[in-house]
Every structure is written in C-alpha cells, then in structure tokens.
Scaffold this active site. Sequence first.
Site, mmCIF file in Angstrom:
data_model
loop_
_atom_site.group_PDB
_atom_site.id
_atom_site.type_symbol
_atom_site.label_atom_id
_atom_site.label_comp_id
_atom_site.label_asym_id
_atom_site.label_seq_id
_atom_site.Cartn_x
_atom_site.Cartn_y
_atom_site.Cartn_z
ATOM 1 N N GLN A 1 0.823 -1.207 0.000
ATOM 2 C CA GLN A 1 0.000 0.000 0.000
ATOM 3 C C GLN A 1 0.857 1.256 0.000
ATOM 4 O O GLN A 1 0.514 2.257 -0.627
ATOM 5 C CB GLN A 1 -0.962 0.006 1.195
ATOM 6 C CG GLN A 1 -1.958 -1.116 1.167
ATOM 7 C CD GLN A 1 -2.629 -1.278 -0.174
ATOM 8 O OE1 GLN A 1 -3.361 -0.409 -0.621
ATOM 9 N NE2 GLN A 1 -2.374 -2.393 -0.847
ATOM 10 N N HIS B 1 1.662 3.001 -3.309
ATOM 11 C CA HIS B 1 0.643 3.727 -4.078
ATOM 12 C C HIS B 1 0.984 5.206 -4.188
ATOM 13 O O HIS B 1 1.001 5.774 -5.268
ATOM 14 C CB HIS B 1 -0.739 3.565 -3.435
ATOM 15 C CG HIS B 1 -1.473 2.347 -3.903
ATOM 16 N ND1 HIS B 1 -1.898 2.196 -5.190
ATOM 17 C CD2 HIS B 1 -1.867 1.235 -3.243
ATOM 18 C CE1 HIS B 1 -2.522 1.028 -5.321
ATOM 19 N NE2 HIS B 1 -2.509 0.432 -4.151
ATOM 20 N N GLU C 1 -9.198 0.573 5.594
ATOM 21 C CA GLU C 1 -9.652 0.144 4.269
ATOM 22 C C GLU C 1 -9.367 -1.351 4.081
ATOM 23 O O GLU C 1 -10.253 -2.123 3.731
ATOM 24 C CB GLU C 1 -8.908 0.965 3.205
ATOM 25 C CG GLU C 1 -9.242 0.583 1.781
ATOM 26 C CD GLU C 1 -8.356 1.296 0.768
ATOM 27 O OE1 GLU C 1 -8.719 1.281 -0.418
ATOM 28 O OE2 GLU C 1 -7.295 1.836 1.141
ATOM 29 N N HIS C 2 -8.110 -1.746 4.316
ATOM 30 C CA HIS C 2 -7.699 -3.158 4.215
ATOM 31 C C HIS C 2 -7.206 -3.617 5.578
ATOM 32 O O HIS C 2 -6.365 -2.956 6.188
ATOM 33 C CB HIS C 2 -6.538 -3.327 3.227
ATOM 34 C CG HIS C 2 -6.781 -2.748 1.867
ATOM 35 N ND1 HIS C 2 -6.235 -1.543 1.458
ATOM 36 C CD2 HIS C 2 -7.507 -3.222 0.819
ATOM 37 C CE1 HIS C 2 -6.611 -1.304 0.202
ATOM 38 N NE2 HIS C 2 -7.379 -2.293 -0.207
ATOM 39 N N ASP D 1 -6.663 -6.984 -4.358
ATOM 40 C CA ASP D 1 -6.610 -5.893 -5.331
ATOM 41 C C ASP D 1 -6.898 -6.372 -6.741
ATOM 42 O O ASP D 1 -7.346 -5.595 -7.587
ATOM 43 C CB ASP D 1 -5.227 -5.232 -5.316
ATOM 44 C CG ASP D 1 -5.059 -4.252 -4.158
ATOM 45 O OD1 ASP D 1 -6.088 -3.827 -3.592
ATOM 46 O OD2 ASP D 1 -3.912 -3.920 -3.824
ATOM 47 N N HIS E 1 -54.086 16.276 2.902
ATOM 48 C CA HIS E 1 -53.635 14.906 3.134
ATOM 49 C C HIS E 1 -54.763 14.101 3.792
ATOM 50 O O HIS E 1 -55.082 12.980 3.374
ATOM 51 C CB HIS E 1 -52.410 14.890 4.065
ATOM 52 C CG HIS E 1 -51.103 15.201 3.396
ATOM 53 N ND1 HIS E 1 -50.799 16.441 2.914
ATOM 54 C CD2 HIS E 1 -50.001 14.422 3.170
ATOM 55 C CE1 HIS E 1 -49.573 16.431 2.412
ATOM 56 N NE2 HIS E 1 -49.072 15.211 2.547
#
Length: 437
Positions: free
Chosen positions: A264, A267, A332-333, A366, A425
């Site tokens: 990661q 990235h 996230e992971h 991934d 109504h």
Amino acid sequence: MTDINITRLNASQSDFDSVLAKLLAWDDSVDHQVNESVRHILHEVKTRGDQAVLEFTEKFDRLTVGSVSELEMDQTRLQAALEVIPQDQRVALESAAARIRDYHQRQNQKSWQYEDEDGTVLGQRVTPLDRAGLYVPGGKAAYPSSVLMNAIPAKVAGVSEVIMVVPTPDGVVNDMVLASAAIAGVDRVFTVGGAQAVGALAYGTETIPAVDKIVGPGNIFVATAKREVFGTVGIDMIAGPSEILVICDGKTDPDWIAMDLFSQAEHDEQAQSILISPDAGFLDAVEASINKLLPTMERAEIIRTSMTGRAALIQVADLSEAAVVSNRIAPEHLELSVENPEALVDEIRHAGAIFMGRYTAEALGDYCAGPNHVLPTSGTARFSSPLGVYDFQKRSSIIGFSAGGADRMGRVASVLARGEGLTAHARSAEYRIKGEQ
C-alpha cells in the site's frame, strides 16, 4: 541508503489516543485554486458541451481532433486490444474477471412483496440504473483492475449502458485497459479525462450521454469534480489515500509482513501502513525487514516517504486489544495474520475488506480474489461498504391498498395528517374511508 525510522506506539501509553488521532489525520480539504479550476471546467462543459470537451482535451491531454466522436473507441478497437496484449495478461484478466463476476452475482438483490390480512400488497422493486459512468485513470497510472472492479458489478446489476472515460495524454493508449473494458462488457469508451470527463458524464453533451452514477478513481481534479456534481448524479465515494492495517501474532515471516505494508505504501506518499502486534520483538523484526527490503523496491522513494510520515508499529497487550485499536482506525484493508483468524474476526466491527490468515496477502484482493477492491478509506468503513452490485441498483417501494385496507389505514392517516395540520392529506385519505365523503 539510510534506515527508515518508523513511528512506534504502545496502546498503554497515556497519550496513545491523541498521538494515534494525529497520525490518522488526513487533510482532504480541496485547494482553492483546484476548486475554482474545476468549477470553471464543469460550467464550460455544462453550457458548451462537446466544444468545451474538445478544448480541454487539447489543453490538458495535448490531443487535437475535429469532433468528440473521434475520441470514441468502438468495440472493434477494444477487441483488437484484447488480441494484441500478451497471452498471459489476457488469461490473467479473464481469470480475475470470472472470479469478480462470480462473487458479485451473489450480491444481486431481488424484488419482493407480500400481502397483509386485508389484501393490501406491500413490497420492494429492485431495478438497475439505466446508465453508469466509469472513470479510469490514464497515462502512467493505468489500472486495468479498476475497470474490472467497477464495470463488472454494474453489468451484473443489469445496468443497460456502461460508459467509460479514460484520458490518453499525447494519444498514448493502454491496451490492457481497453482489453479489460472488452472483458468486462463496457458499452462505450471515450478517450476523455479530468474534470471535463466528469462534467460530460454528469451533464451530458451532444456526443457523450449523461449517466446516473459516476464511479472510479482519479486525481485531485477528478475527485473534486465528482464532489461538485454529486446530486446531479450519484457517485461511489470520495476516496482518500490507500491504507493497510495488519494484526499479527508474531508468527508470520517478517519479510511477508514488510512487503504487505509496502504493497500500500507504494501507491503514493500519503498512503498509510500500520502493523499491530502484542510481540515487541516481532515489531523489531518487521522494522528490520522493512529496511532490508526497501532498497530492492522500484518505488523505494515513494515507500520511504509514506512509511516515514504515516506508518506506525503499534504494540498492544493482546489480540483483543489489537481488535479494539483496529476498530478505532476502521481501515480500508485489514489483514488478520494470526493462527485463528476466525476467532478474531468476530471482534472486528469496522473494515473495508478483511483478509483472513497468513497466506492471504492484501494484494490478492486488489486483483483477483473476487470481492471488490473499491473500499472505504479514512475511517469511513465505520459507515460505508465496498463498491458492489447494490451501488448500481435502486429500490422502489410498492404499495397497493385494497378497499378494506384503504378504509382501515385511512382512519390512521386522517388522524396523523390532521395532527400535522395538513388537511388535504387528511381528506385525500378520508375519501377512501367507507361512509365518509
């Protein structure tokens, strides 16, 4: 090459919460100039359509064409890309696509209805979006896997038309991306990028049709544009930097864990890699592996910046405390690199994707595990889910009253409506009550 000094924390230290909060903080505020630029581009595309798209494509991608239709790649071109890529790449893409499709087919929601005691029919109708837009980064950052992960759930959901936009700066086309589009069943592809592509998908132009939802990753201009057009169209999410959190009992090979953290960190410089373990000696061993393996990495400088600024090695009392810290982070992971991940997963409440056991590298998720790799970041796993078939479907309530049901529930509605002072109504319901007109 000097060693990296990675932040070391202990969950027992008195200032742990405040130090952790500072480490996790990520500023997603949009630069004022970026905001102004994006708003200008979106306004131009909304008001001037194709002509604005052509001008911005020439300006930003250095591509000059006579019409937007020249920027569309037909199915023949997509199939040609599938034929031209190396055979091992084609096999890998098709294998990944099959697993992604199989997984997402299990998410498909069905319409349902039931009838109550007086014959009233109630239910829910599940229908796909008519048209979805998929943004795919181009140039150096080309991600065929993103095409599969975004387009396949849309097609499984039953979306009639998936429109893909991908920039091709200087006319450079990535055949793997086009091949992925062919495999995933993308219907139309335009070689347009940036905020202008988002605007075209949101508002429609003479050539590019407006969509109902825009999904897919992009740079700061794309993310800002998606934020701006939300409401006109749906969007998947505003994604922050990629994150990985590994909980390890100290019995996995330290080199494996170091490389998982790198997966990661490579990235971008803002990506975050965190390891939690009750074993202080293991944290030392992983740090040694990080410094040993870093010089062997192609993206060593990006990893170095990421690990120096945002990584952490956290010691905890036991695996239960590790789960508590993980839930605080809502990663996230999340890798559960432990002897018995099935027991530990019961203590996990917040995570985008959970990778179970020592052999389950996040990298498999991934590309080819099957579940979606579009995941909530920056703690949003507390309330968000991975991209899925459900993101390309919507639900309509079904309500069909019988005469008896209209009489019975009309009396309830009448009381509530009059209590709110909404006489029309009340009377609308009362017209259907037996003996009342």
